[in-house]
Design an enzyme around this catalytic site. Sequence first.
Site, PDB file in Angstrom:
ATOM      1  N   LYS A 186       0.841  -1.209   0.000  1.00  0.00           N
ATOM      2  CA  LYS A 186       0.000   0.000   0.000  1.00  0.00           C
ATOM      3  C   LYS A 186       0.873   1.255   0.000  1.00  0.00           C
ATOM      4  O   LYS A 186       0.703   2.149  -0.831  1.00  0.00           O
ATOM      5  CB  LYS A 186      -0.933   0.013   1.218  1.00  0.00           C
ATOM      6  CG  LYS A 186      -1.930   1.152   1.166  1.00  0.00           C
ATOM      7  CD  LYS A 186      -2.528   1.483   2.505  1.00  0.00           C
ATOM      8  CE  LYS A 186      -1.790   2.644   3.120  1.00  0.00           C
ATOM      9  NZ  LYS A 186      -2.368   3.152   4.349  1.00  0.00           N
ATOM     10  N   ASP A 205      -6.490   0.517   0.636  1.00  0.00           N
ATOM     11  CA  ASP A 205      -6.619   0.865   2.056  1.00  0.00           C
ATOM     12  C   ASP A 205      -8.029   0.512   2.511  1.00  0.00           C
ATOM     13  O   ASP A 205      -8.762  -0.184   1.800  1.00  0.00           O
ATOM     14  CB  ASP A 205      -6.299   2.351   2.278  1.00  0.00           C
ATOM     15  CG  ASP A 205      -7.391   3.259   1.717  1.00  0.00           C
ATOM     16  OD1 ASP A 205      -8.280   2.756   0.989  1.00  0.00           O
ATOM     17  OD2 ASP A 205      -7.374   4.466   2.020  1.00  0.00           O
TER      18      ASP A 205
END
Length: 288
Positions: A186, A205
């Site tokens: 991420k 996310d």
Amino acid sequence: MVRGIVPRQPAKTGRQERARTERSLTKTGVARPDRPGQRPGPTQVRRSARAATKLTPPRASKGYNPVAPERIAEILKRLDQLYPDVTCALTHKSAWELLVATILSAQSTDANVNRVTPELFRKYPTVADFAALTPEQLEPDVRSTGFFRNKSKSVVGAAKKIVSELGGQVPDDMDKLLTLPGVARKTANVVLGTWFHKAEGIVVDTHVTRVARRLELTKNTDAPKIEQDLMRVIPREKWILFAHQLIWHGRKLCVARRPKCVDCALENICHAGDKTWTTVEIHKNAKL
Ligand code: SF4
């Protein structure tokens, strides 16, 4: 006043409420909540779903494919209209600042991180300044972002590695970024996409996870699998913007509790199981 004629008063029992609810159906038979954002009653939802089956393609039916190219294209088109030029909300002036801000944003809000970072980067302007610290020295500066011990270790560890092994520069390469402490896909995707404009993957996310599941773009719950699912169906040239769009949509409308479906431009192509208002069939499993 003529004797015997008395103005009608609202029933104290609330029995007129039913009539009001019935009237809140529009001429097309699509339910409207009495107030924006108000959850319709079960009668409204059933009626609107029935009405919508006549009105609204694509209808959820046997053989329905949530990742059919034409549905994906429609989702992307509507996201482009809603969020034409959104980007990362973390304030930063360099790849290093973005990397630090992204590490600090775990389990925190971007607004919270943005309150901390200006002073942090005034105090320690360069990667080398961070590399010269111990994690304990950094802890007070990042305490308010939560999980500050781990975050301090990650930031200082990443700085030391960048200075000692990577020539003082944040790498623009996924494999190298993933060797930094505290950096998973991420964070790497945020830095690569936002700063280097390189689409190596899709940022996943909590917002991307929730919206992608509600839109039935994935059935998975863990980030690496969700990312793979999204990479399969979203054209590569849209990966960077698409993630930002889902994040903004997740913040503004498709919030975790009581999403604002009545205001959502994706409503009639969304079958999420936890919608608060609908004109289309609900798919019970399409939710977080
Ligand atoms: S209709 Fe509701 S659940 Fe579906 S994307 Fe919009 S806000 Fe989210």
